[in-house]
Scaffold this motif. Structure first.
Motif, short mmCIF file in Angstrom:
data_model
loop_
_atom_site.label_atom_id
_atom_site.label_comp_id
_atom_site.label_asym_id
_atom_site.label_seq_id
_atom_site.Cartn_x
_atom_site.Cartn_y
_atom_site.Cartn_z
N PHE A 59 0.95 -1.14 -0.35
CA PHE A 59 -0.24 -0.30 0.08
C PHE A 59 0.77 1.06 0.20
N ARG A 60 0.58 2.40 -1.13
CA ARG A 60 1.38 3.25 -0.87
C ARG A 60 0.61 4.52 -0.86
N SER A 61 0.99 5.53 -0.38
CA SER A 61 0.11 6.81 -0.14
C SER A 61 0.03 7.25 0.85
N GLY A 62 -0.93 8.59 1.88
CA GLY A 62 -1.28 8.47 3.19
C GLY A 62 -2.08 7.98 3.36
N CYS A 63 -2.84 7.75 2.82
CA CYS A 63 -3.90 6.90 2.92
C CYS A 63 -4.13 5.70 3.41
N ALA A 64 -2.91 5.04 2.49
CA ALA A 64 -2.15 2.92 2.68
C ALA A 64 -2.30 3.11 3.78
N GLY A 339 -7.15 9.41 6.80
CA GLY A 339 -5.92 9.58 5.77
C GLY A 339 -6.17 10.06 4.29
N ASN A 340 -5.34 10.57 3.98
CA ASN A 340 -5.66 11.44 2.74
C ASN A 340 -4.30 11.32 1.66
N GLY A 341 -4.25 10.26 0.73
CA GLY A 341 -3.29 9.79 0.22
C GLY A 341 -3.24 11.02 -1.59
#
Length: 357
Positions: A59-64, A339-341
């Motif tokens: 999983f990748r991003s700030g939402c991960a 979470g914010n991606g």
């Protein structure tokens, strides 16, 4: 047969050499001794290619971390015995300055994150007819709110030297100061262990240390970056993720939070993101209510990414770990983690609750 619930029974982290993962690793070894190999979900580090396809269980991003939690919940509900979510990133010591800045330029060298979020903030401000000065006032109120939480979480170990010095209070764009932006300079390693009730009992984990994953809401737009600024700035997808989580958990979060029965960790990479959350969640009715609201309520338990620091894709994992400890050891019943991606095209809301309340 009743669908099993997913419980977080282990949560541990090490940050800049402080802390230990031993509590979770010990539980994992007990599982292995029983012939149970947990499924492993990985939060990818900064060194992973931002533009490559995500591998399965990665999983990748700030939402991960919120996306990984949703996957862990689904796996356990569908029969998986145990799941580990782990994230590790040595942002402070593992990269040269040049390499770190290059990796963080996910929209290209000519469009840095600071400019992207400034453009997003302007679109958001236009949507709600607030002035540049009002935006800055709200941003300042947010940072003051983070500082109070940061002091509280450190308690006896807090010293003024841990706060950003004066140069960080200077503007870096038309809308943001250094203190308003996420501070990535941290070495972080974190781990969550999730399982179902019968396994938690077999492992001898006291029920006071179980945290039920009540709901996870996810929503994403078709794309990210400059071309999607208008869509992101409406934050309709954040509202969808929030409502989905509240409906699934069957909670009135605003009522619980304002009544002191719930904790909150908003995603604080840049002020526009927590502003949007406060608005779409209904915690404030209009943006102008934000300063007064913030004098009464802490919207992070960590001090936010600005002060607690942000190991790229792992801030929400850090928040989940701390939320586990806060809820298991405190009076509140429930916690919400946001979470914010990317620039905001991915949004996730996790709601967790203490067992037996």
């Amino acid at each position: 047969m009743k669908t099993p619930s997913a419980f977080i029974i282990g949560a541990a982290k090490q940050q800049d050499g402080v802390g230990s993962l031993e509590q979770v690793l010990l539980l994992e070894s007990k599982l292995l001794q029983r012939g149970i190999t947990p499924k492993h979900l990985v939060i990818e580090p900064l060194e992973a290619d931002w533009h490559s396809a995500e591998k399965e269980h990665h999983f990748r991003s700030g939402c991960a971390p919120i996306e990984a939690l949703a996957e862990a919940k689904k796996l356990i509900e569908n029969g998986e015995t145990a799941v580990v979510i782990s994230g590790e990133d040595h942002i402070r010591t593992g990269y040269s300055r040049e390499n770190r800045l290059s990796k963080m330029a996910v929209y290209g060298q000519s469009y840095p994150l600071t400019q992207a979020y400034t453009d997003l903030a302007r679109a958001f401000s236009d949507n709600h007819t607030i002035t540049e000065q009002q935006f800055k006032e709200f941003a300042s109120a947010l940072f003051e709110n983070y500082q109070i939480s940061f002091r509280n979480v450190l308690s006896d170990t807090f010293t003024p030297e841990l706060l950003p010095d004066l140069r960080w209070h200077k503007p870096i764009t038309d809308l943001f100061r250094g203190v308003d932006c996420a501070n990535p300079m941290v070495d972080f390693s974190g781990r969550l262990l999730l399982t179902r009730a019968d396994i938690a009992e077999q492992l001898g984990v006291d029920k006071s240390q179980w945290l039920k994953v009540a709901a996870v809401g996810l929503s994403r737009l078709d794309g990210d970056g400059r071309e999607f600024l208008t869509d992101i700035s409406r934050y309709e997808h954040l509202q969808q993720a929030y409502q989905q989580a509240c409906d699934e958990a069957n909670v009135d979060f605003v009522h619980l939070f304002k009544g002191g029965d719930a904790l909150l960790e908003t995603y604080t990479c840049y002020p526009v993101v927590p502003m949007a959350f406060l608005l779409v969640s209904g915690l404030v009715e209009v943006l102008e209510d934000i300063p007064d609201f913030l004098t009464e309520h802490s919207i992070t338990i960590t001090g936010g990414m600005n002060l607690a620091k942000a190991a790229w894709n792992n801030p929400a994992l850090n928040a989940l770990i701390l939320m586990h400890h806060r809820l298991c050891d405190g009076p509140e019943k429930l916690g919400l983690i946001h979470g914010n991606g990317g620039l905001g095209y991915r949004q996730g809301i996790a709601i967790v609750e203490r067992v037996g309340v």
